[in-house]
Scaffold this active site. Structure first.
Site, PDB file in Angstrom:
ATOM      1  N   SER A 202       0.889  -1.261   0.123  1.00  0.00           N
ATOM      2  CA  SER A 202      -0.037  -0.073  -0.113  1.00  0.00           C
ATOM      3  C   SER A 202       1.121   1.075  -0.024  1.00  0.00           C
ATOM      4  O   SER A 202       1.855   1.396  -0.931  1.00  0.00           O
ATOM      5  CB  SER A 202      -1.078  -0.102   1.356  1.00  0.00           C
ATOM      6  OG  SER A 202      -1.901   0.920   1.020  1.00  0.00           O
TER       7      SER A 202
ATOM      8  N   ASP B  47      -9.392  -3.812  -5.512  1.00  0.00           N
ATOM      9  CA  ASP B  47      -8.951  -2.979  -4.427  1.00  0.00           C
ATOM     10  C   ASP B  47      -9.605  -1.511  -4.287  1.00  0.00           C
ATOM     11  O   ASP B  47      -9.729  -1.009  -5.514  1.00  0.00           O
ATOM     12  CB  ASP B  47      -7.367  -2.692  -4.675  1.00  0.00           C
ATOM     13  CG  ASP B  47      -6.676  -2.179  -3.518  1.00  0.00           C
ATOM     14  OD1 ASP B  47      -7.168  -1.625  -2.857  1.00  0.00           O
ATOM     15  OD2 ASP B  47      -5.444  -2.317  -3.464  1.00  0.00           O
TER      16      ASP B  47
ATOM     17  N   HIS C 217      -8.005  -4.856  -1.184  1.00  0.00           N
ATOM     18  CA  HIS C 217      -6.886  -4.427  -0.584  1.00  0.00           C
ATOM     19  C   HIS C 217      -6.219  -5.250   0.355  1.00  0.00           C
ATOM     20  O   HIS C 217      -4.868  -5.240   0.399  1.00  0.00           O
ATOM     21  CB  HIS C 217      -7.117  -2.868  -0.221  1.00  0.00           C
ATOM     22  CG  HIS C 217      -6.046  -1.979   0.169  1.00  0.00           C
ATOM     23  ND1 HIS C 217      -5.217  -1.621  -0.681  1.00  0.00           N
ATOM     24  CD2 HIS C 217      -5.491  -1.750   1.494  1.00  0.00           C
ATOM     25  CE1 HIS C 217      -4.045  -0.942  -0.299  1.00  0.00           C
ATOM     26  NE2 HIS C 217      -4.320  -1.024   1.218  1.00  0.00           N
TER      27      HIS C 217
END
Length: 685
Positions: A537, A622, A657
């Site tokens: 991320s 995501d 995610h």
């Protein structure tokens, strides 16, 4: 045997024009979600990954089985007491998802099954349940379900007496619901359908059509999200609106769900605060009066505005106050001093004030599961890089403690004393000392150029504390050292450590990480030929930046769901999270922010040079970092990199995610990463 040919993405020039500066984006076409050519490209990359790693398939399987063999497949959480019932979860061998249970009064009572998530997840590739909330009369439970991985939850209601799922459900929410005292009224937060910003709070009466829900609050400022929660005392329902730097809280009595919310303190730029309730007062953690590291204050409920706030725990420039909990007899403060967690216990009558004793430099300790207000028992968890997680119940009166559970490593050969942890300090580019937490086998010899995996994150003030990992043992037992670089952008060394790694200081995050790598090489822990870096991320942004800035330091990079197309994303306010993060990265609609962000944006700074071996992973659904960011990045890297090192890209077409939802699938993702590293080290088994 012919080597598979890497996919070559087509190039269609798209011009981004801002501040008189043009950026030509050849891979912008990949942003067309569900377009056949996009899906085809992602599948080609997946096929290429499978082809290039087929020789490691047995290694992946072995790693998966090895890691799985260490976990207790038949496991049970420590029960917690809430409103007359003991709640707990179980994991069962061969099952991917948990079972949720409760017992009335005592743990000897009959067991009630609340949810069998394995049954609920049937026919879904991805399934996540969240936000379970039981009504005050213990008869109903609300819960949120996401079947895509985009964190768009549908709220359902279950009658715990009849086990019936009510027909009415509420879509596009954050997943949680808050019950009023009448057991009929619930409050929930809805997300914007496009940006997924949590921006509207509704009131719903059980049994009525979902469309009849009443909008009671709308957060119109696009840099804010809103939340709703109930005080631990159960007396108040509170709405909190937050941006990166500013908060606003309003409240009603839980017994008066139709009343109007009262604001505690109107939003003031730069004023952060959170509110808990006890007796006739609100207790407030805040940065008011220049309290950079936060302090705890209180105010009478009848006069909640900040001019009435008085100090309870004053500000200390050397101690970061991270959280606090209220009990009938004690105030419990979680803080951080010199990077280390502390738990402070203070009696309301000031007769005692002490810290729990911890004697390590690479540990994690935090409170949790303390839902009961009228108790002297504090529950907290402790673990370290060499020590499995332990749940402890501490008597705040007698200072006696009971170990409720130790995570068991299902390996008769496992011994914590076979592993060594330490904390060392690298010197950053500007002279700041950057801490690194390390763990390795005790008998490891530094001078042999060991493989080392260096992890980093460094954004949002999120601190990655040194924690135990059953999976990580598979690397440590094969001679790897594992390092956590506590770079700026986290709050490891206080709030200023975060401020010094965001906005126009963001490059400090990257240069800190590089300084840690150079230190580990210089001190003989590893060499550039055996050093690997990992991040996901915003940590994927970190990976992209250090690859561009210092590719020679690393043999391999693991980059998961990476935020790498920084400027384009932050210029597009239709993308989830964008507007709410201007205070983290900057607003590129302003030229000086645009120029600074462009200077480090990994996608924009890819150039003709040698790059390390790289494995990039993402999830198609995501919602935090859109799939096209890593897809475009990989395509550009393929176009410009000047060596033959591996560049692999794997997209999970059914997750978001956080990766796979089932525990076994999550372990397989770890095995994929580890197999990539071990293959580069030519470790075959």
């Amino acid at each position: 045997m012919l080597q598979a040919q890497a996919p070559v993405a087509k190039k269609i020039a798209h011009i981004h024009d801002a501040h008189g500066h043009q950026r030509i984006d050849q891979y912008h076409w990949m942003t067309q979600r569900d377009a056949p050519e996009v899906i085809d490209y992602l599948h080609k990359e997946n096929d290429y990954y499978e082809s290039m790693t087929s020789h490691t398939n047995q290694l992946k399987e072995n790693l998966f089985e090895e890691i799985k063999s260490r976990i207790n497949e038949d496991d049970e959480s420590v029960p917690y007491l809430w409103n007359g019932y003991w709640y707990y979860t179980k994991m069962k061998k061969g099952m991917s998802y948990p079972f949720y249970y409760r017992k009335k009064g005592t743990m000897e009572a009959p067991e009630e099954l609340l949810f069998d998530v394995n049954k609920m997840a049937t026919d879904h590739e991805f399934y996540q349940i969240t936000g379970m909330s039981v009504s005050p009369d213990n008869k109903m439970i609300s819960y949120g379900v996401d079947t895509k991985g985009r964190r768009q939850y549908t709220i359902y209601f279950k009658n715990l007496e009849t086990e019936e799922i009510l027909t009415e459900s509420i879509k596009l929410t954050t997943g949680g619901a808050v019950w009023a005292a009448d057991c009929k009224t619930v409050f929930f937060v809805r997300k914007d359908e496009q940006t997924l910003r949590a921006n509207k709070i509704f009131k719903y009466r059980l049994g009525e059509p979902a469309e009849s829900s009443t909008l009671i609050y709308e957060e119109e400022d696009e840099i804010y999200n809103c939340y709703i929660y109930k005080s631990k005392s159960q007396a108040y329902i509170m709405i909190k609106s937050s941006s990166t730097l500013t908060d606003e809280v309003r409240y009603i009595k839980a017994t008066e769900p139709d009343s109007l919310f009262t604001i505690v303190q109107p939003r003031t730029d730069g004023l952060e605060y959170s509110v808990l309730h006890y007796g006739a007062h609100f207790y407030i953690m805040t940065n008011k009066d220049g309290a950079t590291n936060f302090k705890v204050m209180k105010t009478d409920i009848q006069t909640p505005e900040m001019e009435n706030w008085v100090d309870v725990i004053p500000h200390d420039p050397n101690v970061l106050v991270e959280d606090f909990e209220i009990f009938k007899k004690y105030l419990v403060i979680s803080d951080r001093f010199n990077g280390l967690n502390r738990i402070r216990i203070k009696a309301w009558d000031d007769t005692v004030d002490y810290f729990l004793p911890f004697d390590n430099e690479t540990y994690t300790a935090y409170t949790g599961g303390n839902l009961d207000f009228d108790t002297v028992k504090l529950r907290y968890q402790y673990n370290a890089l060499t020590t499995p997680p332990t749940v402890i119940e501490f008597d705040m009166d007698t200072r006696d403690e009971v170990i409720l559970k130790v995570q068991k490593v299902q390996d008769e050969n496992f011994n914590p004393e076979d592993y060594t942890s330490e904390r060392v300090w690298a010197t950053a580019e500007d002279g700041k000392k950057v801490p690194i937490s390390l763990v390795y086998k005790t008998d490891l010899k530094k001078e042999t150029g060991n493989p080392l995996l260096q992890y980093g994150y460094g954004s949002y003030g999120s601190t990655i504390d040194p924690y135990f990992s059953i999976s990580r043992l598979s690397l440590l037992d094969r001679g790897f050292i594992y390092a956590i670089a506590h770079v700026r952008g986290s709050e490891y060394l206080g709030r200023s450590w975060y401020e010094d790694g965001k906005m126009f200081n963001k490059r400090n995050t990257f240069t800190d990480f590089i300084a840690c790598s150079e230190y580990l090489i210089h001190e003989g822990y590893t060499t550039a030929q055996h050093l690997y870096a990992s991040g996901g991320s915003a940590g994927g942004l970190l990976m992209g930046a250090v690859m561009n800035m210092a590719p020679h330091l690393y043999n391999g990079i693991l980059s998961a769901v990476p935020f790498v197309d920084v400027v384009s994303t932050m210029l597009d306010d239709s993308i989830p999270l964008t507007t709410g993060e201007y205070d983290e990265w900057g607003n590129p609609n302003i030229k000086d922010s645009y120029d600074y962000m462009l200077s480090y944006s990994p996608y924009d700074q890819v150039k003709e040079q040698d790059y390390p071996n790289v494995l990039v992973t993402t999830g198609y659904h995501d919602s935090q970092v859109q799939y096209w960011e890593p897809a475009k990045w990989v395509a550009k890297l393929r176009e410009l990199k000047t060596n033959n090192n591996l560049l692999l890209f794997k997209t999970d077409m059914s997750s978001g995610h956080s990766g796979a939802s089932g525990r076994y699938d999550a372990l397989k993702e770890v095995a994929i990463d580890y197999a990539f590293l071990l293959d580069l080290e030519q470790i075959k088994s």
